[in-house]
Design a protein around this motif. Structure first.
Motif, short mmCIF file in Angstrom:
data_model
loop_
_atom_site.label_atom_id
_atom_site.label_comp_id
_atom_site.label_asym_id
_atom_site.label_seq_id
_atom_site.Cartn_x
_atom_site.Cartn_y
_atom_site.Cartn_z
N SER A 150 -42.73 3.31 14.99
CA SER A 150 -44.02 2.91 14.50
C SER A 150 -44.87 2.29 15.37
O SER A 150 -44.28 1.69 16.38
N LEU A 210 -35.89 6.16 6.40
CA LEU A 210 -35.86 7.20 7.28
C LEU A 210 -35.00 8.20 7.30
O LEU A 210 -34.91 9.12 7.91
N ALA A 268 -44.20 12.97 10.11
CA ALA A 268 -43.41 12.33 11.05
C ALA A 268 -42.10 12.83 11.27
O ALA A 268 -41.45 12.92 12.33
N ARG A 324 -44.52 6.23 20.35
CA ARG A 324 -45.03 5.58 19.30
C ARG A 324 -45.79 6.63 18.52
O ARG A 324 -46.69 7.22 18.75
N ASP A 325 -45.48 6.42 17.11
CA ASP A 325 -46.34 7.25 16.18
C ASP A 325 -47.87 6.64 15.76
O ASP A 325 -47.60 5.32 15.92
N LEU A 331 -43.77 3.59 9.53
CA LEU A 331 -43.15 5.01 9.90
C LEU A 331 -42.27 5.22 8.62
O LEU A 331 -41.37 4.67 8.27
N ASN A 346 -38.44 2.27 12.11
CA ASN A 346 -39.86 1.54 11.83
C ASN A 346 -39.59 0.15 12.36
O ASN A 346 -40.66 -0.76 12.42
N TYR A 365 -38.23 6.81 18.96
CA TYR A 365 -39.38 7.02 18.14
C TYR A 365 -39.79 6.02 17.27
O TYR A 365 -39.03 5.88 16.17
#
Length: 376
Positions: free
Chosen positions: A39, A96, A72, A60-61, A66, A9, A37
């Motif tokens: 945010s 995470l 996710a 990018r999410d 994130l 994140n 990967y």
């Protein structure tokens, strides 16, 4: 190392210490074995420009924050399989790292979670301890910044997970932060000339202790009338600090630069004779300094440091060798140490030289990135 999915994140262009840490580490890994990967960022166009300049793919999410939600987690598992990754590095283990069991089922063989200062805060709360315990069981290794964060986080883990912890702090680019980094140019631009300068480089928030330095200035100025306090950085506390300088009667001796581009930070460190950031712990131990990379950057620049005793900050100082640790929130003791250094050029040189050697011996990015590669 195995091909690695970095789940984070915290990634630029979002600013911050964890973001800088994760990015700096990622750049020192094999770019053909890295997929990120992360945010999204409030300015999507800025993030797209940044991502296009990276030597590895950045996905990018859509979320600005994130979190280990089912959606996710499914996306992370999809990326793991799509890119053939067999290792996962969580840029910040909490929260995470809660994705770890699902990603292991998706094919990850190695899962590493990096802890920072906030996990030490989590470890003091019942719900936080439970989550950290789950994260510790789900990952192969949790890393820690220094002894302070290790002890706090380990207390929340099972003995087996605590025994698997490995130190992995941020590093310092000794080629960027070095004596002669351009401090004279900054002094000239700010009109500081050859005045004695105490420099503090940090975000402007209460924990960092810039207010303690301002309150120390009347005493410093009584002995060193030409001294200046150079406060480098931006943040929400600036207005209060400016008002404090006015009320204390030292506003003419305090210089605020505001936020400074990263490329100009070494020169701003170099503008000082002494680096000081007497940070303090707040909110019952929940707002605590995880390490304090700025102390190490100052040491790399050849400056003696005066640090606060919050959290892991003492881990970034060899007390009595590269500088001193003082109780956070004590203007009197901060002034004592600053004045001792300002009045003794030989002491400043000796501590600055020792700090530079310590960085070269123990804190270089290449040494620490190699440790991460072995973990992955």
């Amino acid at each position: 190392m195995d091909k690695t999915l970095i789940v984070t994140n915290d990634f630029p262009p979002r600013p911050g210490g964890i973001q800088s840490f994760v990015h700096s580490m990622a750049l020192r890994l094999d770019p053909g074995k890295v997929v990120v990967y992360a945010s999204t960022w409030q300015d999507g166009a800025e993030a797209a420009r940044f991502d296009a300049q990276q030597p590895f793919p950045v996905v990018r999410d859509r979320a600005k924050m994130l979190l280990p939600t089912p959606r996710a987690t499914r996306r992370a598992a999809q990326l793991l399989r799509q890119h053939g990754c067999t290792s996962v590095w969580f840029g910040a283990a909490a929260p995470l790292g809660l994705m770890a069991p699902a990603l292991r089922k998706a094919g990850a063989r190695r899962l590493v979670g990096t802890t920072h200062g906030h996990e030490a805060g989590w470890a003091q709360l019942p719900a936080g301890r439970q989550l950290l315990r789950r994260i510790g069981e789900g990952t192969d290794t949790l890393t820690y910044l220094g002894e302070y964060t290790r002890a706090r986080i380990a207390a929340a883990l099972t003995p087996a997970a605590a025994g698997r912890m490995v130190q992995l702090p941020p590093g310092v680019d000794e080629k960027t932060f070095h004596p002669g980094s351009g401090g004279a140019v900054v002094r000239a631009a700010l009109g500081l000339g050859d005045r004695p300068v105490v420099v503090c480089v940090s975000r402007l928030v209460p924990r960092k202790g810039q207010d303690t330095l301002i309150l120390a200035m009347p005493r410093i100025l009584r002995e060193q009338p030409g001294a200046a306090l150079l406060i480098v950085g931006g943040g929400p506390y600036r207005g209060e600090l400016e008002r404090l300088a006015e009320r204390t009667g030292v506003a003419a001796s305090v210089v605020f630069t505001g936020a400074v581009p990263a490329a100009e930070l070494p020169a701003h460190f170099g503008a000082g004779d002494v680096f000081a950031m007497p940070c303090r712990t707040r909110r019952g131990g929940l707002d605590v300094e995880g390490l304090g990379i700025v102390y190490l950057e100052a040491s790399a620049t050849g400056l003696p440091v005066v640090a606060g005793d919050s959290g892991g900050a003492p881990d970034a100082v060899l007390d009595g060798e590269t500088g001193w640790v003082v109780p956070g929130g004590s203007p009197e003791l901060a002034a004592d140490r600053v004045l001792t250094l300002l009045r003794d050029p030989e002491l400043r040189r000796r501590m600055g030289d020792r700090g530079r050697r310590w960085i070269e011996e123990s804190w270089r990015w290449d040494l620490l990135a190699d440790r991460l590669r072995r973990l992955l």
